[in-house]
Design an enzyme around this catalytic site. Sequence first.
Site, mmCIF file in Angstrom:
data_model
loop_
_atom_site.group_PDB
_atom_site.id
_atom_site.type_symbol
_atom_site.label_atom_id
_atom_site.label_comp_id
_atom_site.label_asym_id
_atom_site.label_seq_id
_atom_site.Cartn_x
_atom_site.Cartn_y
_atom_site.Cartn_z
ATOM 1 C CE LYS A 173 -2.048 1.868 3.711
ATOM 2 N NZ LYS A 173 -3.242 2.092 4.751
HETATM 3 C C1 5RP Z 1 -1.903 4.556 8.368
HETATM 4 C C2 5RP Z 1 -2.853 3.417 7.498
HETATM 5 C C3 5RP Z 1 -4.137 3.993 7.018
HETATM 6 O O1 5RP Z 1 -4.904 2.942 6.804
HETATM 7 C C4 5RP Z 1 -4.011 4.575 5.500
HETATM 8 O O2 5RP Z 1 -3.470 5.858 5.470
HETATM 9 C C5 5RP Z 1 -5.401 4.651 4.765
HETATM 10 O O3 5RP Z 1 -6.223 5.503 5.197
HETATM 11 P P1 5RP Z 1 -6.540 6.814 4.391
HETATM 12 O O4 5RP Z 1 -7.389 6.473 3.331
HETATM 13 O O5 5RP Z 1 -7.582 7.396 5.621
HETATM 14 O O6 5RP Z 1 -5.540 7.587 4.310
HETATM 15 O O7 5RP Z 1 -2.035 2.475 6.947
HETATM 16 O O8 5RP Z 1 -0.786 4.292 8.159
#
Ligand code: 5RP
Length: 273
Positions: A173
């Site tokens: 991610k």
């Molecule tokens: C924080 C994360 C969050 O899950 C990620 O940032 C996703 O959430 P958003 O769409 O609110 O940014 O991993 O470390």
Amino acid sequence: MDWGMKNRFSQIIKPEDGRCVMLAVDHGYFLGPTERLENPRETIRPLLNLADSLMLTRGVLRSSVTPESNTPIVLRVSGGSSIIGEDLSKETITTSIDEAIRLNASCLALSIFVGSKYEYQTLKNLAKLVNEGEKYGIPVLAVTAVGKEMARDARYLGLACRIAAELGAHIIKTYHCVDFRKVVDGCPVPVIIAGGKKLAERDALQLTYNAITDGASGVDMGRNIWQSDNPVAMIKAVRKIVHENFTAQQAYDHYLDLIGLKNTIRKGTSART
Ligand code: 5RP
């Protein structure tokens, strides 16, 4: 991949289209009671069956999600620092593999902080987690966390994603950026994007569309869904882009339709394309 690993992986990245809509509700692990996630049970309940998977910590899973749910769990297993602490990159593995198995996790999630003071420690965490995950057939999602000092450009994100994949992460991610295609092309495993800070719904759908068009396998989205005034309509609109190849405008029209505003907004903004 072994059978168990393949089976769990396909619960996260849908084999029909190679895409995923993961709902992120793990923010409290370093941010505390984030706006509109103060009561996770209430935030999660209407969205649970609309997400392909749910990303969260064991504390929120146990306290706020019904165990009868069939939604696959992506268990956040890294943490140890807070937004007011010394350094956010100082993370450790907070949840054991035994606990992940007990909770029937389909995937394990951990942050890495490439280029930060604790880069070595977080990369070591990832390698250790992949070793454990491989032992029991549980895939690992690496989150390329970005410190304030880090540029969110294709060069940096490409470096972080590639390192995570080299260490064995099964899904990465990261953030969408200019030249995002280069990040995806340089990474041999599926890349999904975080939504980031809350945007106007139309802009969040555009971000989703741009990421998918640039080769992302889906989203791990939080605030742009549950901080919306219409979270159910928003996740449904995101699904249309990820799984049905809607354009951003088609998805936004769908969103407006779901909240009963399509004709009103259209009349008022006839110049919008
Ligand atoms: C924080 C994360 C969050 O899950 C990620 O940032 C996703 O959430 P958003 O769409 O609110 O940014 O991993 O470390």
